[in-house]
Design a protein around this motif. Structure first.
Motif, mmCIF file in Angstrom:
data_model
loop_
_atom_site.group_PDB
_atom_site.id
_atom_site.type_symbol
_atom_site.label_atom_id
_atom_site.label_comp_id
_atom_site.label_asym_id
_atom_site.label_seq_id
_atom_site.Cartn_x
_atom_site.Cartn_y
_atom_site.Cartn_z
ATOM 1 N N UNK A 197 44.276 48.502 43.998
ATOM 2 C CA UNK A 197 43.168 47.821 44.647
ATOM 3 C C UNK A 197 43.306 46.303 44.530
ATOM 4 N N UNK A 198 43.098 45.639 45.639
ATOM 5 C CA UNK A 198 43.169 44.177 45.628
ATOM 6 C C UNK A 198 41.926 43.570 44.974
ATOM 7 N N UNK A 199 40.912 44.395 44.788
ATOM 8 C CA UNK A 199 39.708 43.977 44.065
ATOM 9 C C UNK A 199 39.035 45.224 43.543
ATOM 10 N N UNK A 200 38.335 45.104 42.430
ATOM 11 C CA UNK A 200 37.626 46.235 41.841
ATOM 12 C C UNK A 200 36.157 45.873 41.630
ATOM 13 N N UNK A 201 35.367 46.025 42.678
ATOM 14 C CA UNK A 201 33.937 45.739 42.557
ATOM 15 C C UNK A 201 33.258 46.561 41.469
ATOM 16 N N UNK A 202 33.824 47.719 41.122
ATOM 17 C CA UNK A 202 33.217 48.553 40.074
ATOM 18 C C UNK A 202 33.139 47.790 38.759
ATOM 19 N N UNK A 203 34.158 47.013 38.440
ATOM 20 C CA UNK A 203 34.156 46.234 37.203
ATOM 21 C C UNK A 203 33.108 45.126 37.257
ATOM 22 N N UNK A 204 33.022 44.475 38.413
ATOM 23 C CA UNK A 204 32.033 43.407 38.563
ATOM 24 C C UNK A 204 30.624 43.968 38.467
ATOM 25 N N UNK A 205 30.400 45.137 39.061
ATOM 26 C CA UNK A 205 29.078 45.753 39.018
ATOM 27 C C UNK A 205 28.687 46.096 37.585
#
Length: 278
Positions: A197-205
């Motif tokens: 993944x080029x980004x992991x919004x799950x971690x930010x959330x």
């Protein structure tokens, strides 16, 4: 709902060196953070699509599809905000489905508590385990695989497919493989290749919705969502959608790229919108 209750904004991101603009519509009135999940879920879908397209350019295609639910027997990590979203989702279900789903959650929690799995996984993520990162990762993976080997499906799994697919957690959206589907029945680092993944919004959330309230519970997993929602009342503050999204992008920047090239621009570029676009 009045026309001015929703606002639209654009945020500029840089993904693999390329500028990308994303537009989103958010509530102008104060809401709880889990009310922002539809927006964040759509954004996650966009990141996932870009990541999958990148793999396709390299000759790899995703093997995940409806009816292939092997990965739905893993311990799915979720953000604290998703705890309350899942609990609300279950409560909104008609009977007898609501009771069936609740019983699946209760049975799953009882099973993993009886074998001491929750204590083991929390020990691995408490910081008291091995200091060597490779050893720690290996031990954590062993505990994760112990969960998988128990064969307990996600409470939402129906006919090997996700029955809440549009509302599934961010971690589920980010988990895709390009290796043969049959390899997922007994996954190892050698037999499974995940889409990067080029980004992991799950971690930010997880970062921006974490509170002190669940701090002592260790790793928050989907199977415990109903138990935790009942144990801890939702005490989130209410903020307008633009404020929540500005905080989310701040966490996304800390979690890794892509990060907003101009974080403050999101709020300043918001404008009135006449409707809520899903």
């Amino acid at each position: 709902m009045a026309d001015n209750e929703w606002i639209t904004g654009k945020v500029s991101l840089t993904i693999k060196g390329n500028p990308v603009e994303m537009e989103m519509t958010v509530p102008a009135f104060p809401v709880k953070p889990y009310r922002m999940l539809p927006v964040i879920q759509q954004m996650t879908n966009s990141f996932v699509a870009e990541s999958v397209a990148d793999d396709q350019v390299q000759g790899r295609s995703v093997s995940c599809k409806a009816g292939c639910g092997a990965c739905c027997r893993q311990p799915v990590p979720i953000a604290e905000a998703e705890v309350y979203q899942i609990a609300e989702l279950v409560e909104s279900m008609p009977e007898p489905r609501r009771s069936v789903i609740k019983q699946r959650f209760a049975d799953g929690v009882a099973h993993f508590r009886s074998i001491g799995w929750f204590s083991r996984i929390n020990d691995e993520f408490s910081g008291d385990g091995p200091k060597d990162s490779k050893e720690a990762a290996a031990k954590a993976m062993d505990v994760v695989m112990d969960y998988f080997r128990e064969g307990i499906p996600c409470p939402f799994l129906e006919n090997e497919s996700c029955s809440i697919h549009p509302s599934r957690p961010l971690s589920c959206r980010e988990y895709l493989v390009t290796t043969p589907a049959e390899n997922c029945a007994s996954p190892t680092a050698e037999t499974i290749r995940r889409v990067e993944m080029m980004a992991q919004p799950s971690k930010a959330l997880k970062q921006f919705t974490a509170t002190e309230q669940l701090k002592g519970e260790g790793l928050v997993t989907l199977i415990r969502a109903l138990e935790l929602a009942e144990k801890y009342s939702d005490n989130y503050p209410e903020k307008t959608g633009d404020v929540w999204m500005s905080e989310f992008f701040g966490s996304l920047a800390k979690a890794g790229k892509p990060a907003p090239t101009e974080p403050p621009a999101f709020k300043s570029r918001l404008k009135k919108n006449s409707r809520w676009r899903k």
